[in-house]
Design an enzyme around this catalytic site. Structure first.
Site, PDB file in Angstrom:
ATOM      1  CD  GLN A 180      -2.765  -1.313   2.608  1.00 22.83           C
ATOM      2  OE1 GLN A 180      -2.560  -0.414   3.352  1.00 22.83           O
ATOM      3  NE2 GLN A 180      -3.512  -2.446   2.497  1.00 22.83           N
ATOM      4  CG  HIS A 246      -2.835  -1.038   8.066  1.00 22.52           C
ATOM      5  ND1 HIS A 246      -3.191  -1.630   9.090  1.00 22.52           N
ATOM      6  CD2 HIS A 246      -3.486  -1.231   7.062  1.00 22.52           C
ATOM      7  CE1 HIS A 246      -4.268  -2.564   8.790  1.00 22.52           C
ATOM      8  NE2 HIS A 246      -4.303  -2.426   7.308  1.00 22.52           N
ATOM      9  CE1 TYR A 348     -11.789   9.923  18.228  1.00 22.77           C
ATOM     10  CE2 TYR A 348      -9.351  10.483  18.934  1.00 22.77           C
ATOM     11  CZ  TYR A 348     -10.697  10.911  18.727  1.00 22.77           C
ATOM     12  OH  TYR A 348     -11.053  12.010  18.798  1.00 22.77           O
TER      13      TYR A 348
END
Length: 464
Positions: A180, A246, A348
């Protein structure tokens, strides 16, 4: 006589006892949701909606599911439940699973587009082709001239003019174009017309102990005569890793001139996102020159740019033009993609809390909420793989004004989100099957632009 009455009384009592046992109410059957939580969630995850988003080895019809629950597959670790659950409870559990399968089916759009005209609630959109011939048009921004800067993940920054001519900008950083990784986002400085600064995110690499390692980096520079000049690297995430996914990498500025950007947890959820001794799995904030703002929540640590943590892979980041809040979308695993409003110093939750399960079908966490960890304002089950994020302003799209637009990589469409008081009140699927949507951005000219992969193209959304 007394003995006789006593004997008769005993017989009567025995009869009453027998009648009581015969007419005793049956044990109440549990609702399917309760049985799923009690017997299934430990292996298949807290949310049945996430569990159903999988490849069904033994079939996904109700008859197949009934058979699986009743008889199991002990050799594969699936126990037999016919001795624990009643036939009716098994049927209700199968019905629950079949009902939730519809959540996945809604994304199976039957037909490819037959024209470049698309209908939406209150809008008709024409797709105009702006540029073609990319591998993955990852980042997009519009210059004051109305020409475009577009990054191709393969490693090239392109200048595209209004006649669709593409010019490769020379001298941009060499990138790690694996997995990625590659050349990722591009953003102009808010005062670009005065200073000319352009910001790029990319996967930077180096050799370490004889192996190639890489990370997310931010660089700024200028373009002169189609060359990248005056380059200044202002951030590199540490530590480097050998993984190639990622990266996060979206960039946005707030109205005060702070630079926000995302860094993914590099696929190492047990190591990075819940720890403040590294830069991965975080949203960062810097001044435009790379210095640390004086009110950053962790300014006195070894990683002073950290603004929030507990993120997985945030590939959507934008500034709310009305409130100046930073909005983020991040990829969950199988389910649990999130929409968040980023707040200073907040956790989070990844991977301690999540609404998704792992790709192998096993739970990542048994909980989706925990004190001290932020809840998303909305989440997606199944995962749509959100990438690209922008608010609609101006008057070109009157029915969409104020909406949040999110690209879906997995299901090849544009997700329109109506937001009121920081809550999602309605969603619509737009541009069905237009392509694997890598990005969505509103340009300086007020038009929306989307980038798709395979083949890599940029479209302008022109209201009809």
């Amino acid at each position: 006589m007394l003995k006789k009455i006593s004997f008769i009384g005993l017989i009567a009592m025995a009869a009453l006892s027998t009648m009581s046992l015969t007419n005793a109410p049956a044990v109440a059957e549990e609702p399917a949701e309760v049985n799923y939580t009690k017997y299934c969630a430990s292996c298949h995850g807290e949310k049945v909606e996430a569990f159903v988003d999988r490849k069904w080895k033994h079939g996904d019809k109700k008859s197949d599911i009934l058979n699986s629950i009743t008889h199991g597959y002990p050799d594969a670790g699936m126990p037999t439940w016919k001795e624990v659950l009643t036939p009716k409870e098994i049927e209700k559990l199968a019905d629950l699973i079949v009902e939730n399968l519809a959540g996945v089916e809604q994304y199976k759009f039957a037909n490819k587009p037959t024209s470049n005209i698309f209908k939406s609630d209150g809008m008709t959109i024409v797709l105009d082709t702006i540029a073609t011939g990319f591998d993955s048009p990852w980042g997009f921004t519009q210059l004051p001239s109305n020409d475009y800067l577009i990054t191709d993940r393969a490693g090239v920054l392109y200048l595209v003019d209004q006649k669709r001519n593409k010019t490769a900008i020379k001298g941009t950083p060499e990138v790690y174009a694996q997995g990625q990784g590659g050349l990722l986002d591009v953003t102009l400085h808010p005062q670009y017309e005065q200073n000319g600064w352009i910001y790029l995110s990319y996967s930077k690499f180096k050799m370490e102990d004889g192996a190639k390692v890489n990370t997310t980096a931010i660089v700024r520079g200028k373009i002169k005569d189609n060359n990248w000049v005056d380059a200044q690297e202002i951030f590199e995430a540490k530590p480097y890793t050998k993984t190639s996914f990622h990266y996060g990498s979206r960039i946005t500025f707030d109205k005060k001139g702070h630079l926000f950007f995302s860094v993914g947890e590099r696929g190492m959820e047990k190591v990075f996102p819940q720890s403040l001794d590294n830069d991965n799995g975080k949203i960062h904030r810097l001044n435009d020159d790379g210095t640390v703002p004086s009110d950053n929540p962790y300014k006195n640590t070894d990683h002073p740019s950290i603004y929030s943590y507990g993120q997985r892979n945030p590939q959507g980041l934008t500034t709310n033009p009305w409130t100046d809040d930073i909005w983020e979308t991040e990829h969950g695993p199988r389910g649990g993609d999130e929409i968040n409003i980023i707040k200073a110093g907040k956790n989070y939750g990844w991977p301690v809390i999540t609404y998704g399960i792992n790709y192998d079908g096993k739970p990542i966490s048994a909980i989706s909420k925990k004190d001290g960890m932020e809840q998303p304002i909305s989440y997606f089950i199944p995962s749509i793989a959100p990438s690209g994020l922008t608010f609609v302003t101006g008057d070109k799209y009157p029915a969409w004004k104020g909406n949040l637009m999110i690209g879906s990589l997995r299901f090849n469409y544009l997700n329109r989100v109506e937001v009121k008081n920081n809550k999602v009140v309605k969603q619509e699927k737009v541009l069905l099957n237009v392509g694997r949507m890598r990005n969505v951005k509103q340009g300086r000219d007020g038009y929306l632009y989307v980038g798709v992969e395979s083949p890599g193209m940029i479209f302008r959304l022109r209201p009809q």
